[in-house]
Design a protein around this motif. Structure first.
Motif, PDB file in Angstrom:
ATOM      1  N   GLY A 331       0.927  -1.158   0.104  1.00 59.91           N
ATOM      2  CA  GLY A 331       0.390  -0.009   0.139  1.00 59.91           C
ATOM      3  C   GLY A 331       1.095   1.418  -0.022  1.00 59.91           C
ATOM      4  O   GLY A 331       0.729   2.604  -0.867  1.00 59.91           O
ATOM      5  N   ILE A 332       2.257   1.380   0.951  1.00 58.24           N
ATOM      6  CA  ILE A 332       2.777   2.294   1.008  1.00 58.24           C
ATOM      7  C   ILE A 332       2.931   2.346  -0.552  1.00 58.24           C
ATOM      8  O   ILE A 332       3.515   3.803  -1.121  1.00 58.24           O
ATOM      9  CB  ILE A 332       4.043   1.958   1.555  1.00 58.24           C
ATOM     10  N   VAL A 333       3.877   1.459  -1.491  1.00 56.67           N
ATOM     11  CA  VAL A 333       4.532   1.593  -2.662  1.00 56.67           C
ATOM     12  C   VAL A 333       2.844   2.075  -3.871  1.00 56.67           C
ATOM     13  O   VAL A 333       3.893   2.885  -4.558  1.00 56.67           O
ATOM     14  CB  VAL A 333       4.386   0.269  -2.707  1.00 56.67           C
ATOM     15  N   VAL A 334       1.952   1.524  -3.929  1.00 49.83           N
ATOM     16  CA  VAL A 334       0.914   2.022  -3.967  1.00 49.83           C
ATOM     17  C   VAL A 334       0.244   3.851  -4.021  1.00 49.83           C
ATOM     18  O   VAL A 334       0.516   4.401  -5.041  1.00 49.83           O
ATOM     19  CB  VAL A 334      -0.620   1.557  -3.939  1.00 49.83           C
ATOM     20  N   MET A 335       0.744   4.223  -2.200  1.00 50.15           N
ATOM     21  CA  MET A 335       1.362   5.516  -2.448  1.00 50.15           C
ATOM     22  C   MET A 335       2.541   6.257  -2.836  1.00 50.15           C
ATOM     23  O   MET A 335       1.905   7.624  -3.179  1.00 50.15           O
ATOM     24  CB  MET A 335       0.655   5.536  -1.023  1.00 50.15           C
ATOM     25  N   ASN A 336       3.323   6.045  -2.720  1.00 51.27           N
ATOM     26  CA  ASN A 336       4.589   6.309  -3.063  1.00 51.27           C
ATOM     27  C   ASN A 336       4.200   6.590  -4.807  1.00 51.27           C
ATOM     28  O   ASN A 336       4.912   8.188  -4.951  1.00 51.27           O
ATOM     29  CB  ASN A 336       4.808   6.154  -2.697  1.00 51.27           C
ATOM     30  N   MET A 337       3.933   5.991  -5.639  1.00 45.87           N
ATOM     31  CA  MET A 337       3.590   5.928  -6.991  1.00 45.87           C
ATOM     32  C   MET A 337       2.696   6.627  -7.678  1.00 45.87           C
ATOM     33  O   MET A 337       2.593   7.659  -7.841  1.00 45.87           O
ATOM     34  CB  MET A 337       3.351   4.362  -7.648  1.00 45.87           C
ATOM     35  N   MET A 338       1.687   6.880  -6.761  1.00 44.35           N
ATOM     36  CA  MET A 338       0.486   7.877  -7.238  1.00 44.35           C
ATOM     37  C   MET A 338       0.983   9.540  -6.596  1.00 44.35           C
ATOM     38  O   MET A 338       0.076  10.381  -7.489  1.00 44.35           O
ATOM     39  CB  MET A 338      -0.784   7.498  -6.246  1.00 44.35           C
ATOM     40  N   LEU A 339       1.138   9.530  -5.492  1.00 44.15           N
ATOM     41  CA  LEU A 339       1.698  10.958  -5.040  1.00 44.15           C
ATOM     42  C   LEU A 339       2.936  11.482  -6.555  1.00 44.15           C
ATOM     43  O   LEU A 339       3.083  12.397  -7.207  1.00 44.15           O
ATOM     44  CB  LEU A 339       2.272  11.124  -3.896  1.00 44.15           C
ATOM     45  N   VAL A 423      -5.636   8.190  -0.366  1.00 40.97           N
ATOM     46  CA  VAL A 423      -6.787   8.890  -0.122  1.00 40.97           C
ATOM     47  C   VAL A 423      -6.034  10.369  -0.125  1.00 40.97           C
ATOM     48  O   VAL A 423      -6.038  11.587  -0.035  1.00 40.97           O
ATOM     49  CB  VAL A 423      -7.346   8.928   1.368  1.00 40.97           C
ATOM     50  N   VAL A 424      -4.521   9.900   0.042  1.00 39.24           N
ATOM     51  CA  VAL A 424      -3.553  11.274   1.167  1.00 39.24           C
ATOM     52  C   VAL A 424      -3.039  11.759  -1.410  1.00 39.24           C
ATOM     53  O   VAL A 424      -3.057  12.970  -0.780  1.00 39.24           O
ATOM     54  CB  VAL A 424      -2.188  10.634   1.576  1.00 39.24           C
ATOM     55  N   PRO A 425      -2.561  10.938  -1.854  1.00 34.47           N
ATOM     56  CA  PRO A 425      -2.270  11.301  -3.186  1.00 34.47           C
ATOM     57  C   PRO A 425      -3.725  12.034  -3.750  1.00 34.47           C
ATOM     58  O   PRO A 425      -3.541  13.575  -4.381  1.00 34.47           O
ATOM     59  CB  PRO A 425      -2.261  10.192  -3.651  1.00 34.47           C
ATOM     60  N   ALA A 426      -4.964  11.820  -3.346  1.00 32.80           N
ATOM     61  CA  ALA A 426      -6.626  12.179  -4.289  1.00 32.80           C
ATOM     62  C   ALA A 426      -6.202  13.278  -3.749  1.00 32.80           C
ATOM     63  O   ALA A 426      -7.167  14.357  -4.408  1.00 32.80           O
ATOM     64  CB  ALA A 426      -6.998  11.642  -3.929  1.00 32.80           C
ATOM     65  N   LYS A 427      -5.834  13.937  -2.159  1.00 37.04           N
ATOM     66  CA  LYS A 427      -5.957  14.416  -1.026  1.00 37.04           C
ATOM     67  C   LYS A 427      -5.653  15.569  -1.996  1.00 37.04           C
ATOM     68  O   LYS A 427      -5.792  17.169  -2.109  1.00 37.04           O
ATOM     69  CB  LYS A 427      -6.647  14.341   0.134  1.00 37.04           C
ATOM     70  N   ARG A 428      -4.494  15.502  -2.228  1.00 36.15           N
ATOM     71  CA  ARG A 428      -3.267  16.630  -2.545  1.00 36.15           C
ATOM     72  C   ARG A 428      -3.423  16.688  -4.303  1.00 36.15           C
ATOM     73  O   ARG A 428      -3.251  18.175  -4.348  1.00 36.15           O
ATOM     74  CB  ARG A 428      -2.117  15.737  -3.195  1.00 36.15           C
ATOM     75  N   ALA A 429      -4.237  16.311  -5.566  1.00 38.16           N
ATOM     76  CA  ALA A 429      -4.582  16.679  -6.187  1.00 38.16           C
ATOM     77  C   ALA A 429      -5.702  17.761  -6.100  1.00 38.16           C
ATOM     78  O   ALA A 429      -5.448  18.443  -6.862  1.00 38.16           O
ATOM     79  CB  ALA A 429      -4.318  14.890  -6.863  1.00 38.16           C
ATOM     80  N   ALA A 430      -6.221  17.254  -5.522  1.00 40.22           N
ATOM     81  CA  ALA A 430      -7.594  18.200  -5.216  1.00 40.22           C
ATOM     82  C   ALA A 430      -7.355  18.948  -4.681  1.00 40.22           C
ATOM     83  O   ALA A 430      -7.875  19.672  -5.142  1.00 40.22           O
ATOM     84  CB  ALA A 430      -8.681  17.368  -4.808  1.00 40.22           C
ATOM     85  N   LYS A 431      -6.404  19.683  -3.856  1.00 39.58           N
ATOM     86  CA  LYS A 431      -6.226  20.896  -2.825  1.00 39.58           C
ATOM     87  C   LYS A 431      -5.265  21.809  -4.234  1.00 39.58           C
ATOM     88  O   LYS A 431      -4.916  23.214  -4.321  1.00 39.58           O
ATOM     89  CB  LYS A 431      -5.604  20.404  -2.001  1.00 39.58           C
ATOM     90  N   LEU A 432      -5.118  21.254  -5.623  1.00 39.06           N
ATOM     91  CA  LEU A 432      -3.993  21.862  -5.634  1.00 39.06           C
ATOM     92  C   LEU A 432      -4.740  22.998  -6.544  1.00 39.06           C
ATOM     93  O   LEU A 432      -6.124  23.203  -7.140  1.00 39.06           O
ATOM     94  CB  LEU A 432      -3.521  21.123  -7.670  1.00 39.06           C
TER      95      LEU A 432
END
Length: 441
Positions: A331-339, A423-432
């Motif tokens: 899951g951490i790998v997925v989050m890292n790649m999504m970020l 969630v973390v990458p998605a929120k980061r994208a939405a806050k741009l």
């Protein structure tokens, strides 16, 4: 004229809301559908990165499914072996492993220090049981078995009472069983397993033929029906002789026998009642005082099933958290790649927001993307687990398969990993900020 002026000064009528705005369910569905389509397109446009991203999920889910399959298979195997005792049958022996879970040393000490169960114990217990129980005995050794030039080494030699077939799942295929006359006069006769019959007498009837157990001749009087194999080992490579003949064949060496008991047909008795009666009878025969520990073990199908449940529960408590760690890492790998993906696609996000995409649409897009990745990884891992389990079952004849709950759990875990770590990458994208995003190169 006045009328015309008055009409022109009236307040304008409200314009009805557009169907494309507000919280129209159809509009929401269309936006979600569009976010899903964009997520799929993004995954397909970066196939190599997407494949590398889900490797951890594939391995984690495959391991979870394999562990679940093996644990359930082991429990079924132990329960099936317990069922081999036969319905309503209990076994009394010197020491049984299920009484010493987690302490192999204590089990070995019990086998060494406890007194043997002897033929005298069998006779004393039979006297106390009267007409309530049918009690028999079984003891084992190993010898080479020969007929003519054919030899089988390490065959299990079983000394048994004449009622052994009614106290086990053995079924006679041909000939006759051991009788009371054979037992009483220690006759040199035997009943053989199906594998022994097939090997020594491939083209002839073994009934009435002499075979040698070690250096001693025995006449074959019967053949048992095949029992099949267990974990790749045959259960039909044995020779059964009268209990008294066993002592004559193996000499005066001390051997503890196992007692088999069941209630007679006209005596209603549950497994627990049978267990209690045997324990009370054995304690009387052994003259054990109140407070003294049993120096014997009693095994029933119910106890073996409980033992299997305990072992698999302990194994699950150790193995599933370890596989859970693998999924967290995945899951951490997925989050890292999504970020990293969010950083690379900043301008794309700005363009979408500039032409009308809302923050929730961007959030949904990246959540869809992470969830699709992990669900695909989960499905692939599950397929790999199913293939490996099928191969294992084929090669070892071990009755194992991926349980339905494990398959459902694997897919649910995949979805959870995708949502939780997306969630973390998605929120980061939405806050741009759209303007800053458009300026990005």
């Amino acid at each position: 004229m006045t009328e015309v002026l008055e009409n022109s000064m009236e307040a304008p009528k409200p314009v009805p809301a557009l169907k494309s705005g507000g919280r129209n369910p159809q509009n929401t569905w269309q936006r979600w559908k569009e976010s899903f389509r964009i997520a799929v397109a993004a995954i397909l446009s970066n196939r190599l990165r997407s494949s590398l991203t889900i490797i951890g999920v594939v391995i984690g889910v495959a391991v979870v499914a394999l562990v679940a399959s093996l644990l359930e298979g082991a429990q079924k195997f132990i329960t099936t072996q317990a069922a081999g005792l036969g319905p309503g049958i209990a076994r009394v022996e010197k020491a049984a492993f299920q009484d010493f879970v987690g302490d192999a040393q204590q089990f070995e000490e019990a086998k060494a220090k406890r007194p043997d169960i002897s033929i005298e114990t069998l006779k004393a217990l039979r006297e106390r049981a009267g007409d309530r129980l049918e009690i028999g005995a079984l003891v084992g050794g190993a010898l080479p078995v020969r007929f003519g030039s054919q030899v089988i080494n390490g065959v299990a030699i079983q000394g048994a009472t004449s009622n052994i077939s009614s106290l086990s799942t053995l079924k006679l295929d041909r000939g006759r069983e051991l009788g009371e006359f054979d037992e009483q006069y220690r006759r040199d006769v035997c009943v053989i397993g199906a594998d022994v019959a097939d090997f020594l007498f491939p083209a002839s009837d073994p009934i009435g033929k002499p075979i040698k157990l070690g250096a001693f001749p025995y006449e074959v009087i019967g053949v048992y029906a095949p029992l099949g194999s267990s974990l790749g080992a045959s259960q039909d490579s044995f020779v059964q002789i009268p209990l008294g003949s066993f002592a004559k064949l193996f000499g005066a060496r001390s051997r503890s026998i196992a007692l088999l008991a069941k209630a007679r047909p006209d005596v209603p008795m549950s497994d627990d009642d049978l267990d209690d009666w045997l324990r009370f009878g054995m304690r009387q025969v052994r003259r054990l005082q109140a407070g003294e520990k049993d120096d014997f073990s009693i095994t029933t199908a119910k106890k073996v099933a409980a033992f299997a449940g305990t072992i698999t529960a302990i194994a699950a408590a150790v193995l599933f958290p370890l596989t859970g760690i693998a999924l967290v890492v995945a899951g951490i790998v997925v989050m890292n790649m999504m970020l990293a993906s969010v950083t690379e696609r900043t301008r794309e996000i700005g363009i979408r927001m500039a032409i009308g995409a809302r923050r929730r649409d961007i959030l949904a897009q990246f959540l869809f993307e992470s969830t699709i990745l992990t669900v695909c990884g989960g499905c692939l891992g599950l397929l790999i687990a199913v293939g490996l389990v099928a191969l294992l079952a084929r090669l070892t004849t071990f009755a194992v398969g991926v349980p339905l709950w494990a398959a459902v759990a694997a897919l649910c875990v995949s979805v959870t990993v995708g949502v939780a770590f997306g969630v973390v990458p998605a929120k980061r994208a939405a806050k741009l900020d759209p303007i800053e995003a458009l300026r990005a190169e």
